[in-house]
Design an enzyme around this catalytic site. Structure first.
Site, PDB file in Angstrom:
ATOM      1  CB  SER A 174      67.977  13.103  91.867  1.00 33.85           C
ATOM      2  OG  SER A 174      67.970  14.518  91.990  1.00 33.85           O
TER       3      SER A 174
ATOM      4  CG  HIS B 186      68.511   9.549  89.534  1.00 29.65           C
ATOM      5  ND1 HIS B 186      69.253   9.124  90.615  1.00 29.65           N
ATOM      6  CD2 HIS B 186      68.920  10.815  89.274  1.00 29.65           C
ATOM      7  CE1 HIS B 186      70.074  10.095  91.006  1.00 29.65           C
ATOM      8  NE2 HIS B 186      69.886  11.126  90.197  1.00 29.65           N
TER       9      HIS B 186
ATOM     10  CE  LYS C 186      73.028   9.873  89.436  1.00 32.39           C
ATOM     11  NZ  LYS C 186      74.039  10.913  89.284  1.00 32.39           N
TER      12      LYS C 186
END
Length: 402
Positions: free
Chosen positions: A183, A211, A242
Site C-alpha cells: 500500500s 489493494h 478499496k
C-alpha cells in the site's frame, strides 16, 4: 494514564504546526469519486484508494438505499448471534464464486479480516513468515496468534527460503503472508517465486489482495490471478474499502473444514456484522466489477499516466506504474511542507510518515481512480511538479532520499 503519549502528542503538534493537521482533514462535502470540497474550495482527490470509482455508482447507491428502507440501518449483533441476514450468506457465496473458491467468510472491516484470519490460522507452536513491509493489520493479527513470527526482507524470496530452511527442523505449521500490492510504494510481490519457496518448504500461503482486488488479473481477482498461481494460494484476504467502494473484509479458501474458522476467529465472532446497506452495495459492486472490465483498463492507463508524468517532471520513482505512486521525501519537515502546499494547490494526497512506511522514511503517497480524466491527472502532475520545484525537491534531492 495518557502520559505515555506525551512524545506522540508532541510529534503530532509539530506536524500540524506547519499548516493543516494531515490526520484530521475533514471534507466539507465529497462531490464524486474524484473531487471534494475542503474549506470552501474544490480539491482533486488523489489519495482515496477508490480504484474503480464505485463509491458513487448509481446501482450500488440504489441497492444500499433499498436495503436500508427494507432491513434497517444495522444488525445490532454478531454473525453468531442475530447478525446473519440472508444478504450476508448471499454475499459470501457471490464472493466465493467471483474468487473461484469453495468458501468465503465476510468480516466487518478489512483490518478485522487479517486479525481474524491470522489469529485463528496460526497458533502456539506454529510459525508466521511475514514480509517486512506488511500492513499493520497483518502484524497485529500475528501478535494475536501466539505463533512465532519471522520477518523476511521485503519482496526477497531468497531470504524467505533461508528462513524457512532455518525453521525446517522445528515443529508446527509454517504460514507465509504476502500482499498483492503493497500500500505504501505500490509494488507487487514476486508471487511466483514465493510459491516456489512455499512448495519447497511444504508451507502454506496467504495473500492479502486488499489493494490488488479489482486492479490486477484478467477478471480482477488480484495478483495471484495475474501471475497464474491461484491454485497455490491457500488463503485469500481482502477488503471492500478499496475497489468495491464500501467497507468490510473477507477470507476465502478451498480447504476442507473452512467453516471451523467461523467458530474460532474472534474478530468475526465478537463484533457486529456489516449493515444490510453495505452488504447490498458490495454485492452490487462485485457485479459491476465483473461487468465493466473497462474500469480496470482505465485504472491501468491512469496509473501509467501519473507515473510517466511525474517521472518526466524529474521525480525519482521507485515502483513500476500501478494505481499507487509515492514520492520519497528527504525528511519529515519537507514532507509535511510539500503536503500542505500541494493541498493549497488543490490536490489532496496522503502524507505517509514512519513508522507506517518502509524503513520509516516519509512519503507523499498518491492513488488514482479509474474515473479520473486525463486532464485531471495532468493538472495533478503540474501541481506536484510546481510544488516540488519550489521546494527544490526534484531530481537529485529525492534521489538522495531513497
Amino acid at each position: 494514564m495518557l502520559e505515555k503519549f506525551r512524545a506522540l502528542r508532541a510529534e503530532h503538534a509539530a506536524v500540524s504546526a506547519a499548516g493543516r493537521d494531515p490526520f484530521g482533514v475533514a471534507f466539507d462535502t465529497v462531490l464524486s469519486a474524484t473531487e471534494a470540497v475542503l474549506e470552501g474550495r474544490r480539491v482533486l482527490l488523489l489519495g482515496t484508494n477508490n480504484y474503480l470509482g464505485l463509491t458513487f455508482d448509481p446501482d450500488c447507491i440504489e441497492d444500499a438505499a433499498e436495503a436500508v428502507r427494507s432491513l434497517g440501518t444495522g444488525t445490532t449483533g454478531s454473525r453468531i448471534a442475530n447478525g446473519t441476514y440472508g444478504g450476508h450468506a448471499a454475499l459470501e457465496a457471490r464472493l466465493a464464486r467471483f474468487l473461484g473458491r469453495r468458501s468465503a467468510m465476510v468480516f466487518t472491516t478489512g483490518y478485522q479480516a487479517n486479525l481474524g484470519a491470522l489469529a485463528a490460522l496460526a497458533g502456539r507452536g506454529d510459525h508466521l513468515l511475514l514480509d517486512a513491509d506488511s500492513h499493520a493489520s497483518i502484524y497485529d493479527g500475528a501478535r494475536l496468534s501466539a505463533a512465532q513470527v519471522t520477518r523476511f526482507r521485503h519482496n526477497d524470496p531468497d531470504d524467505l527460503r533461508r528462513r524457512l530452511r532455518h525453521l525446517s527442523s522445528q515443529p508446527g505449521e509454517k504460514l507465509i503472508v504476502a500482499e498483492g500490492i503493497y500500500s505504501m510504494l505500490g509494488d507487487t510481490a514476486p508471487l511466483r517465486e514465493i510459491v516456489e519457496v512455499k512448495r519447497e518448504a511444504g508451507a502454506w500461503l496467504l495473500v492479502d489482495e486488499a489493494h490488488s482486488l479489482g486492479v490486477l488479473g484478467e477478471s480482477g481477482r488480484g495478483l495471484a490471478e495475474a501471475e497464474g498461481v491461484e491454485a497455490e494460494v491457500d488463503f485469500v484476504v481482502g477488503t471492500f474499502s478499496k475497489s468495491l467502494g464500501a467497507i468490510g473484509g473477507f477470507l476465502a479458501s478451498d480447504l476442507d473444514g473452512f467453516d471451523a474458522l467461523r467458530l474460532s476467529a474472534r474478530a468475526y465472532m465478537f463484533t457486529a456484522s456489516l449493515p444490510p446497506s453495505t452488504v447490498a452495495s458490495v454485492t452490487r459492486a462485485i457485479e459491476v466489477m465483473e461487468a465493466r472490465p473497462e474500469l480496470r483498463e482505465a485504472l491501468r492507463r491512469n496509473g501509467q499516466r501519473l507515473h510517466a508524468g511525474l517521472s518526466a517532471a524529474g521525480f525519482m520513482l521507485g515502483a513500476m506504474p500501478s494505481p499507487i505512486v509515492s514520492l520519497p521525501m528527504p525528511d519529515r519537515e519537507r514532507a509535511v511542507l510539500f503536503w500542505n502546499r500541494l493541498l493549497e494547490a488543490g490536490v489532496y494526497a496522503n502524507l505517509a510518515l514512519g513508522p507506517a512506511t518502509p524503513g520509516g522514511k516519509p512519503l507523499l503517497r498518491m492513488s488514482v481512480s479509474a474515473l479520473l480524466t486525463p486532464a485531471q491527472i495532468d493538472a495533478a502532475v503540474l501541481a506536484v511538479a510546481r510544488t516540488g520545484e519550489a521546494l527544490g525537491l526534484i531530481g537529485t534531492a529525492l534521489e538522495a532520499a531513497e
